[in-house]
Design a protein around this motif. Structure first.
Motif, PDB file in Angstrom:
ATOM      1  N   ALA A 292      38.626  43.677  34.524  1.00 35.98           N
ATOM      2  CA  ALA A 292      37.456  42.984  33.976  1.00 35.98           C
ATOM      3  C   ALA A 292      37.303  41.616  34.612  1.00 35.98           C
ATOM      4  O   ALA A 292      36.242  40.999  34.512  1.00 35.98           O
ATOM      5  N   ILE A 293      38.360  41.106  35.253  1.00 39.27           N
ATOM      6  CA  ILE A 293      38.319  39.829  35.952  1.00 39.27           C
ATOM      7  C   ILE A 293      39.368  39.863  37.056  1.00 39.27           C
ATOM      8  O   ILE A 293      40.432  40.485  36.905  1.00 39.27           O
ATOM      9  N   LEU A 294      39.074  39.228  38.171  1.00 40.08           N
ATOM     10  CA  LEU A 294      39.999  39.133  39.299  1.00 40.08           C
ATOM     11  C   LEU A 294      40.497  37.695  39.380  1.00 40.08           C
ATOM     12  O   LEU A 294      39.698  36.758  39.484  1.00 40.08           O
ATOM     13  N   LEU A 295      41.816  37.527  39.327  1.00 39.14           N
ATOM     14  CA  LEU A 295      42.452  36.215  39.367  1.00 39.14           C
ATOM     15  C   LEU A 295      43.198  36.070  40.695  1.00 39.14           C
ATOM     16  O   LEU A 295      44.061  36.894  41.013  1.00 39.14           O
ATOM     17  N   LEU A 296      42.889  35.026  41.442  1.00 33.90           N
ATOM     18  CA  LEU A 296      43.476  34.798  42.759  1.00 33.90           C
ATOM     19  C   LEU A 296      44.232  33.479  42.740  1.00 33.90           C
ATOM     20  O   LEU A 296      43.623  32.411  42.625  1.00 33.90           O
ATOM     21  N   ASP A 297      45.555  33.544  42.827  1.00 32.63           N
ATOM     22  CA  ASP A 297      46.391  32.350  42.737  1.00 32.63           C
ATOM     23  C   ASP A 297      46.880  31.961  44.127  1.00 32.63           C
ATOM     24  O   ASP A 297      47.851  32.524  44.633  1.00 32.63           O
ATOM     25  N   GLU A 298      46.200  31.004  44.753  1.00 36.86           N
ATOM     26  CA  GLU A 298      46.535  30.567  46.117  1.00 36.86           C
ATOM     27  C   GLU A 298      46.745  31.783  47.019  1.00 36.86           C
ATOM     28  O   GLU A 298      47.772  31.905  47.698  1.00 36.86           O
ATOM     29  N   PRO A 299      45.783  32.703  47.086  1.00 34.01           N
ATOM     30  CA  PRO A 299      46.050  34.007  47.688  1.00 34.01           C
ATOM     31  C   PRO A 299      46.302  33.987  49.189  1.00 34.01           C
ATOM     32  O   PRO A 299      46.941  34.897  49.716  1.00 34.01           O
ATOM     33  N   PHE A 300      45.809  32.964  49.894  1.00 33.50           N
ATOM     34  CA  PHE A 300      45.909  32.988  51.348  1.00 33.50           C
ATOM     35  C   PHE A 300      46.786  31.869  51.907  1.00 33.50           C
ATOM     36  O   PHE A 300      46.797  31.626  53.111  1.00 33.50           O
ATOM     37  N   SER A 301      47.521  31.183  51.051  1.00 34.99           N
ATOM     38  CA  SER A 301      48.267  30.015  51.519  1.00 34.99           C
ATOM     39  C   SER A 301      49.517  30.375  52.306  1.00 34.99           C
ATOM     40  O   SER A 301      50.086  29.525  52.988  1.00 34.99           O
TER      41      SER A 301
ATOM     42  N   THR B 197      43.108  27.236  44.162  1.00 39.85           N
ATOM     43  CA  THR B 197      43.399  26.884  45.547  1.00 39.85           C
ATOM     44  C   THR B 197      43.628  25.380  45.700  1.00 39.85           C
ATOM     45  O   THR B 197      43.036  24.579  44.976  1.00 39.85           O
ATOM     46  N   HIS B 198      44.514  25.036  46.649  1.00 42.88           N
ATOM     47  CA  HIS B 198      44.664  23.645  47.073  1.00 42.88           C
ATOM     48  C   HIS B 198      43.766  23.348  48.268  1.00 42.88           C
ATOM     49  O   HIS B 198      43.611  22.188  48.655  1.00 42.88           O
ATOM     50  N   ASP B 199      43.202  24.393  48.861  1.00 38.81           N
ATOM     51  CA  ASP B 199      42.435  24.269  50.098  1.00 38.81           C
ATOM     52  C   ASP B 199      40.970  24.011  49.757  1.00 38.81           C
ATOM     53  O   ASP B 199      40.234  24.926  49.381  1.00 38.81           O
TER      54      ASP B 199
END
Length: 383
Positions: free
Chosen positions: A158-167, A196-198
């Motif tokens: 129901a929701i997509l959570l991305l935690d710094e996915p590409f770092s 994201t930090h970016d």
């Protein structure tokens, strides 16, 4: 994919320990919201609260028409009952299982006869067709992260959570993955929350951004709004926006406000919310800094002319990043970018004098925050 149309996510969190939180936000179906801010701001904690991996002291979480968390009623769904797709920074794949088996592990809710077709569909969606039988160690970092995204989507979340996915990947791979996510999200009718930090990543991907600091959401808006009209100098510093100065409102006229900046008087767009005599922080976007060209004056150069001295000229490919000493009492500098050939043609070099104009529509005034409450961040200037 779940039909979350018209529902999205609504969240309110409050806590004093172990991590302070005071945050409200909402995400519409199909919208990507980015949480940005320094380490320790509470970004990942917010994500973990949504996933059920951390419990706030107070608040409420509603998603896809259901209440997941509401302490007064005793509602607190465990993680396995929250339809969440979660992508971690470090992939979190099972190393002894194939890529396909990692994705199948998230398909307990899918009828067995339909699982193989769904795996093939997901691998095609993340551009990994043909790699289903490889183990994580046989895949590049970018490929492992694509498997992690496929596994998150396999839950029909129901929701997509991305935690710094590409770092954890190199810069070139990060840019490719960001482009793929931008294309993929067009087919998803669910809210997406990106931590994201970016800042460049957030600007490229987000429909809206929330600037967080010490568990609080300081400002929410589109990337363009936050970059050109931050709510405070604190927000501007958190976004690494420089060209940030202090001044005093001199007076208002029907079509302009006049700002006292040292011994200069600047004309800005009407800002009646700041009364005469008010101390303000102000910034000017780099795009609002106009170089007076030698021998070729333009109409825009009549707006707020400021004499300056070049402190630095940094070539960046075909562009040049210019930093100027403008005689600011607090020793603030002014930065902007322009084509390198134009900078050289106009004789710009360290130590050389020049004049720039600050376009009135690009100057943004903010209430001045007491010094003890300011956020001081070091880093490269961003015009």
């Amino acid at each position: 994919m779940r039909d979350a149309a018209g529902t999205g996510l609504r969240l309110r969190l409050a806590a004093k320990i172990p991590i302070p939180l005071d945050l409200s936000l909402s995400i519409a179906p199909g919208e990507l919201l980015a949480l940005v801010g320094p380490s320790g701001a509470g970004k990942s904690t917010t994500l973990r609260c949504i996933a059920g991996l951390h419990r706030a002291e107070q608040g409420r979480i509603d998603c896809a028409g259901a209440t997941w968390f509401d302490p007064p009623t005793g509602q607190d769904l465990p993680p396995h009952r929250r339809p969440v797709g979660l992508v971690f920074q470090d992939y979190a794949l099972f190393p002894h299982m194939t890529a396909a088996a990692n994705v199948l592990a998230a398909m307990g809710h899918v009828p067995r006869p339909a699982r193989a077709d769904r795996v093939r569909e997901l691998f095609a969606m993340v551009h990994l067709s043909g790699l289903e039988d490889r183990r994580p160690a046989e895949l590049s970092g970018g490929q492992q992260q694509r498997v992690a995204v496929a596994r998150a989507l396999a839950r029909d979340p129901a929701i997509l959570l991305l935690d710094e996915p590409f770092s954890a990947v190199d810069r070139a791979t990060r840019r490719r993955l960001q482009a793929e996510l931008a294309a993929l999200r067009r087919s998803l009718a669910i809210p997406i929350l990106l931590v994201t930090h970016d800042l460049e990543e957030a600007l490229a991907l987000a429909d809206r951004m929330v600037v967080m600091h010490r568990g609080r959401g300081l400002q929410t808006g589109t990337p363009a709004e936050l970059l050109t009209r931050p709510a405070s100098a604190e927000v501007a510093r958190l976004l690494d926006l420089h060209n940030l100065f202090q001044g005093r409102v001199e007076r208002h006229e029907p079509e302009a406000t006049f700002l006292r900046w040292g011994d200069r008087l600047l004309e800005v767009a009407p800002a009646p919310e700041h009364p005469p005599g008010a101390l303000v922080d102000w910034l000017v976007a780099g795009a609002g800094v106009v170089l007076h060209r030698r021998g070729r004056p333009s109409a825009g150069e009549r707006e707020n002319p400021v004499p300056a001295r070049v402190l630095d000229l940094l070539p960046m490919g075909e562009e040049a990043r210019i930093t100027l000493d403008v005689g600011d009492e607090a020793r603030g500098t002014l930065g902007f970018s322009m084509p390198l050939h134009a900078a050289l043609r106009n004789g710009l070099a360290a130590g050389e004098g020049c004049t720039v104009s600050l376009l009135r529509e690009a100057i943004h005034l903010m209430p001045q925050v007491p010094p003890d409450d300011r956020v001081i961040l070091a880093g490269p200037a961003r015009a």
